[in-house]
Write an enzyme that holds these catalytic residues in place. Structure first.
Site, PDB file in Angstrom:
ATOM      1  N   ILE A 327     -13.918 -25.465   3.024  1.00 39.62           N
ATOM      2  CA  ILE A 327     -13.288 -25.390   1.616  1.00 39.62           C
ATOM      3  C   ILE A 327     -13.230 -23.895   0.929  1.00 39.62           C
ATOM      4  O   ILE A 327     -13.900 -23.017   1.460  1.00 39.62           O
ATOM      5  CB  ILE A 327     -13.813 -26.495   0.392  1.00 39.62           C
ATOM      6  CG1 ILE A 327     -15.336 -25.881   0.619  1.00 39.62           C
ATOM      7  CG2 ILE A 327     -13.512 -27.807   0.792  1.00 39.62           C
ATOM      8  CD1 ILE A 327     -16.006 -26.901  -0.340  1.00 39.62           C
ATOM      9  N   GLU A 328     -12.171 -23.659   0.205  1.00 39.64           N
ATOM     10  CA  GLU A 328     -11.772 -22.412  -0.204  1.00 39.64           C
ATOM     11  C   GLU A 328     -12.766 -21.642  -0.773  1.00 39.64           C
ATOM     12  O   GLU A 328     -13.054 -20.506  -0.866  1.00 39.64           O
ATOM     13  CB  GLU A 328     -10.455 -22.207  -0.875  1.00 39.64           C
ATOM     14  CG  GLU A 328     -10.657 -22.928  -2.348  1.00 39.64           C
ATOM     15  CD  GLU A 328      -9.087 -22.936  -3.112  1.00 39.64           C
ATOM     16  OE1 GLU A 328      -9.218 -22.420  -4.331  1.00 39.64           O
ATOM     17  OE2 GLU A 328      -8.224 -23.556  -2.499  1.00 39.64           O
ATOM     18  N   GLN A 329     -13.846 -22.247  -1.545  1.00 42.74           N
ATOM     19  CA  GLN A 329     -15.099 -21.671  -2.081  1.00 42.74           C
ATOM     20  C   GLN A 329     -16.009 -20.977  -1.384  1.00 42.74           C
ATOM     21  O   GLN A 329     -16.748 -20.234  -1.722  1.00 42.74           O
ATOM     22  CB  GLN A 329     -15.656 -22.652  -3.217  1.00 42.74           C
ATOM     23  CG  GLN A 329     -14.901 -23.030  -4.612  1.00 42.74           C
ATOM     24  CD  GLN A 329     -13.548 -23.822  -4.155  1.00 42.74           C
ATOM     25  OE1 GLN A 329     -13.552 -24.313  -3.104  1.00 42.74           O
ATOM     26  NE2 GLN A 329     -12.815 -24.214  -5.115  1.00 42.74           N
ATOM     27  N   SER A 354     -15.743 -16.402  -0.258  1.00 39.60           N
ATOM     28  CA  SER A 354     -14.470 -16.780  -0.473  1.00 39.60           C
ATOM     29  C   SER A 354     -13.251 -15.732   0.130  1.00 39.60           C
ATOM     30  O   SER A 354     -12.315 -16.246   0.793  1.00 39.60           O
ATOM     31  CB  SER A 354     -13.916 -16.989  -1.796  1.00 39.60           C
ATOM     32  OG  SER A 354     -14.546 -18.260  -2.523  1.00 39.60           O
TER      33      SER A 354
END
Length: 537
Positions: A327-329, A354
């Site tokens: 996931i992007e975080q 990130s």
């Protein structure tokens, strides 16, 4: 010597006209106390005035962490550039920043989150800007909206198309921040920062470098300060040489509606049986069908919405660990969390900063992405970033454009239209009342994903809804599967603004998807990686 100062003292350091970069992801990592202090200083003194703020991912949310809303004030903000913005239900009062944007009070831009981090990196290295193909033929492109969120922004472009080596690229000039505000868990007296209670590292290091290398200042909000020399060097994520000042908020939340959960920060691992699996409903049917698109051994990106439930489908089916979620975080592996904690994961394998996660996405190092849609256009384009009649319900694009730019395989999921009353009876989908808003439209309002570019690049694109499955082809969108109980003409063809191509071998969706029992999901094994024949991207 300690770098600890009060929030009021820190807010007084921000000059009028400054460019201020803020590290956050909604409630995750949000330096809320510092933003509050800036707003309070403006209320009492009228300063700082006319600042520009940069937000690679949204600062604040609709549930107790106000973030950017503390500084959404006339005279304080001159311009705002964000990868995403706080969003909320249509029934809620719009965030103050959305009111300023929709009232055209300040220029506002939505630059993809990955490119926002790239801009910081280029500024840190004193390079002219970012040259990229990410965003071509989407709203990011200067041939469309050029990232502008309102009329004021359209008058002052932040991106342009350029020709380089005989090909078209988008060029984003570097933006130099004079002030950077980041957040961590612990600072020592020299300003070294560790993130042991954080759910992600986000992009604080890159942002701090951009300020430091250009003569700016870095302010860090932390939960606590410890003695100089007491932090382990390998644990320090932002070295003190980059940090000028530290403020303390002992009550800072770990993420939205979460004061502190050690499983989010990887300090403990939760038993798998402690994760809630989705209740049986229409959304679960869609998530199950999406799961059937996966291969064991894949690395798969997840977006917000129905697709966020797919890891729980695999968990329920005894297949946890067969896919690595990214996931992007920054979380890699584990179980991505839902609802207000989305962006965090428990039991993660690793946490990447990130900016590096986005490099992975932009270069399509992963195998597939599972994302949502608001609208699907005749040409296969998807809108998730703008609905004029409900602007604050959308958060902007976030990392969506970075992720989809070159992704090998994308599975978009959502309801076929909006507002339909649906039921599942005896393993069949029953449409009791049709929705009023069609989501398959001749032309999407905002092109967040370009169907035309997907065809040019040979991307594998699937759309999964409760009543059918569709594929994007050079000839158009092809209907490949239909739900049991659905009338092809009345419930699908008549509910689309454009004509769908019906596959010659049109199938009925697996009946097991529409029952409460487990579906006996199996995933084919991903083919072994081989060295690719070209290296120029």
């Amino acid at each position: 010597m300690s770098k600890h100062i009060t929030p009021t003292e820190a807010a007084a350091l921000i000059p009028d006209g400054a460019v201020v970069s803020v590290s956050s992801s909604s409630g995750l990592g949000c330096p809320d106390l510092m933003l509050k202090a800036i707003g309070e200083r403006f209320d009492s003194t009228g300063h700082p005035r006319d600042i520009t703020t940069l937000h690679p991912i949204a600062a604040g949310d609709m549930s107790g962490i106000r973030g950017v809303d503390y500084i959404a004030k006339k005279g304080l903000l001159k311009r705002i550039i964000g990868g995403s913005y706080p969003s909320g239900p249509s029934s809620a009062e719009p965030p103050l920043i959305w009111q300023m944007i929709t009232n055209n009070e300040i220029p506002a831009y939505n630059i993809p989150s990955g490119i926002m981090f790239d801009i910081h990196r280029e500024a840190a290295a004193k390079r002219p800007g970012v040259l990229t193909k990410v965003g071509i033929d989407t709203f990011v492109d200067s041939k469309r909206q050029g990232c502008a969120m309102n009329d004021l922004a359209a008058q002052d472009p932040v991106v342009k198309r350029v020709s380089f080596e005989g090909d078209d690229y988008l060029f984003f000039p570097s933006i130099v921040p004079q002030v950077v505000i980041i957040r961590a868990t612990t600072a020592d007296e020299r300003g070294n920062l560790t993130y042991e209670h954080e759910g992600a590292y986000l992009g604080g290091l890159d942002q701090a470098l951009a300020a430091r290398n250009n003569g700016g200042i870095v302010i860090a909000q932390v939960k606590r300060i410890t003695k100089e020399g007491s932090l382990k060097p390998h644990d320090v994520r932002v070295p003190g040489m980059l940090v000028d000042y530290v403020i303390v908020d002992p009550d800072q939340k770990q993420t939205t509606q979460t004061l502190y959960d050690p499983a989010i920060s990887g300090e403990i691992f939760r038993p798998l049986e402690s994760f809630r699996v989705p209740d049986f409903n229409i959304q679960k049917v869609i998530a199950r069908r999406v799961a059937q698109e996966l291969q064991a051994g894949s690395c798969v990106n997840l977006g917000f919405g129905i697709s966020a439930n797919v890891p729980r489908i695999l968990l329920e089916e005894g297949l946890h660990g067969s896919v690595t979620w990214v996931i992007e975080q920054g979380a890699v592996g584990g179980v991505p969390l839902l609802d207000f904690a989305f962006g965090c994961a428990s039991n993660a394998d690793a946490y990447m900063p990130s900016p590096y996660q986005f490099t992975y996405f932009q270069g399509a190092g992963f195998d597939a992405s599972l994302l949502s849609f608001l609208e699907i256009g005749r040409d296969g384009s998807v809108n998730v970033s703008k609905l004029s009649f409900r602007p604050h319900v959308t958060a902007g694009a976030g990392g969506f454009v970075d992720i989809t730019a070159r992704a090998k395989k994308i599975v978009f999921s959502g309801m076929f239209n909006a507002g339909a009353k649906l039921a599942i009876v005896d393993g069949k989908l029953v449409i009791e009342k049709e929705g009023k808003l069609k989501k398959l439209v001749n032309e999407v309002e905002h092109v967040t994903f370009s169907g035309k570019r997907a065809i040019e690049q040979g991307q594998d694109i699937t759309y999964v809804t409760e009543r059918c499955v569709m594929k994007l082809t050079p000839e158009g969108i092809v209907l490949t599967e239909i739900a049991p109980g659905v009338d092809l003409q009345a419930h699908i063809l008549d509910q689309s603004e454009f004509s769908l191509i019906i596959a010659e071998d049109l199938k009925v969706m697996d009946a097991k998807l529409f029952g409460e029992a487990n579906i006996g999901l199996t995933l084919p094994k991903k083919s072994a990686r081989v060295l690719e024949g070209t290296f120029n991207g």
